[in-house]
Structures are given as structure tokens and as C-alpha cells.
Design a protein around this motif. Structure first.
Motif, short mmCIF file in Angstrom:
data_model
loop_
_atom_site.label_atom_id
_atom_site.label_comp_id
_atom_site.label_asym_id
_atom_site.label_seq_id
_atom_site.Cartn_x
_atom_site.Cartn_y
_atom_site.Cartn_z
N ILE A 128 0.70 -1.12 -0.05
CA ILE A 128 -0.01 0.08 0.00
C ILE A 128 0.91 1.27 0.05
O ILE A 128 0.53 2.16 -0.93
N LEU A 129 1.82 1.33 0.81
CA LEU A 129 2.72 2.41 0.90
C LEU A 129 3.96 2.10 -0.11
O LEU A 129 4.03 1.08 -0.88
N ILE A 130 4.76 3.07 -0.19
CA ILE A 130 5.95 3.12 -1.13
C ILE A 130 6.95 2.37 -0.63
O ILE A 130 7.58 2.83 0.57
N ALA A 131 7.25 1.18 -1.09
CA ALA A 131 8.37 0.35 -0.50
C ALA A 131 8.72 -0.65 -1.02
O ALA A 131 8.18 -1.01 -2.63
N LEU A 132 9.85 -1.20 -0.94
CA LEU A 132 10.50 -2.29 -2.01
C LEU A 132 10.29 -3.50 -1.17
O LEU A 132 10.74 -3.75 -0.17
N ARG A 133 9.69 -4.47 -1.87
CA ARG A 133 9.59 -5.77 -1.45
C ARG A 133 10.19 -6.83 -2.53
O ARG A 133 11.19 -7.52 -2.16
#
Length: 212
Positions: A128-133
């Protein structure tokens, strides 16, 4: 040797937060679906929407922990506004008559199906948030860089066809702008990763092949 509770919280906070979001979104999905059922509006469009929501809440529960996250509050606010903007359209009066309603259903159903495919494509990398998975480069993500955001814009466009007012038109413009801005912010954050820079050079378009 006992691990301090502060360490346990720090190690597992993402999992617990996912459980909280799972419970919150599951309640909303169940409440909305029940209302649609009682109002006898559970047609193929609502079934596709319900299926998309079920996949969504399950992915929230089992998604991967992020490797890194954008710590800029403004960027994350844009991401949250884009994600939640669909809620603002609910409850708006219909317009345009049966023809507009029919066109709206076709567009909405197509967007729901594409949304399901995008969620399945993302799998446990959903966020949902801006992140690196994990950098996804195949399936729909091999065609455009932000297919999930594109389907959300299409979904709102379908709603707008049968619910045209100056308010809904303004909400559509705001929502679309937030998704485009979020995509730019996300790319700037993820471009720190060499794999994502290579992906951007290979998949040129963000939302619509050959256009943008």
C-alpha cells in the motif's frame, strides 16, 4: 535467555500490522458485500469486485516484509490518498440513464478482472505504501510498469460514466493525478535498485502501452 519484548515488537511489527489491516479490510469487505446482497445488487460486476477484495485482504495478510520503505511523509501521504480515493466516489448519485449504466458496468467489470490479474501477478509483493519488496517484471508488469494503478483509474472512469457530476469529475481528476504522482515517486524510490533501473529501461510505459 529471554528476548526483550522491545526486540520482539521491532522484529515482528510488520506481521502484526498486516494482521490489523487484514481484520480492518475484512470487516469492510464483509459489510459492503452483505449490504449489496441484501439490496439484491449482487450481479457479475459485484461478484468480480467481491473476488478482487477477497484476494486483496488475503494478500495483505501474507505479503512479504518490505526490504526498505520510503521515509518521506509527503510521499506516503500521496500513496495513501491515491489508495483511499475510491472511497470518495461511494454514495454519489447516478446519472445518464440505462445506456450510461450499461457502459459503466462493462468498464467496471473489465477493471475488476484486470485488478484480480494484477493482484495475482503481484502476489506476496503487494503493498500500500511506497516500499521495496520484490521487483515484479513479468505478466502485466512486463507490459506497463504500473498496471495496478492503471486498473484503479479505469475503475473510477467506469464509475464516472454513470455518476457524472462536477464533484465526481473533480474527484476523478484528483485521484488520477495522485496515482500518476505516486508512480513517479515510487519509481524515484525504487530506481535506487539496479534491477528496477534495468526494468525501467526495458518496460518504457507506465500506464498505457504506446502512450504513457
Amino acid at each position: 535467555y529471554r528476548v526483550p519484548w522491545q526486540v520482539i515488537i521491532r522484529r515482528n511489527w510488520q506481521t502484526w500490522f498486516n494482521v490489523y489491516l487484514f481484520a480492518l479490510f475484512s470487516y469492510w469487505v464483509a459489510h459492503y458485500t452483505r449490504r449489496v446482497w441484501l439490496e439484491r445488487r449482487f450481479d457479475h460486476v459485484e461478484i468480480s469486485f467481491a473476488a478482487q477484495n477477497v484476494i486483496f485482504v488475503l494478500l495483505v495478510l501474507v505479503r512479504r516484509q518490505h526490504q526498505s520503505i520510503d521515509r518521506n511523509p509527503w510521499n506516503q501521504l500521496v500513496a495513501i490518498v491515491a489508495f483511499c480515493s475510491g472511497m470518495l466516489f461511494m454514495g454519489q448519485p447516478g446519472s445518464g440513464g440505462p445506456a450510461a449504466a450499461g457502459i459503466s458496468k462493462v468498464i467496471t467489470f473489465a477493471a475488476n478482472v484486470l485488478g484480480i490479474l494484477c493482484l495475482l501477478n503481484l502476489g506476496r509483493s503487494f503493498g500500500i505504501l511506497i516500499a521495496l519488496r520484490e521487483v515484479k517484471t513479468r505478466g502485466l508488469y512486463g507490459i506497463v510498469r504500473h498496471p495496478m494503478y492503471a486498473t484503479d483509474v479505469i475503475l473510477r472512469a467506469g464509475f464516472l460514466v454513470s455518476h457524472w457530476t462536477w464533484l465526481t469529475a473533480s474527484l476523478f481528476v484528483l485521484s488520477t493525478a495522485c496515482y500518476v504522482y505516486r508512480a513517479l515517486l515510487e519509481e524515484r524510490f525504487l530506481s535506487r535498485v539496479p534491477d528496477y533501473r534495468e526494468y525501467m529501461s526495458r518496460v518504457r510505459y507506465r500506464f498505457l502501452p504506446g502512450v504513457f
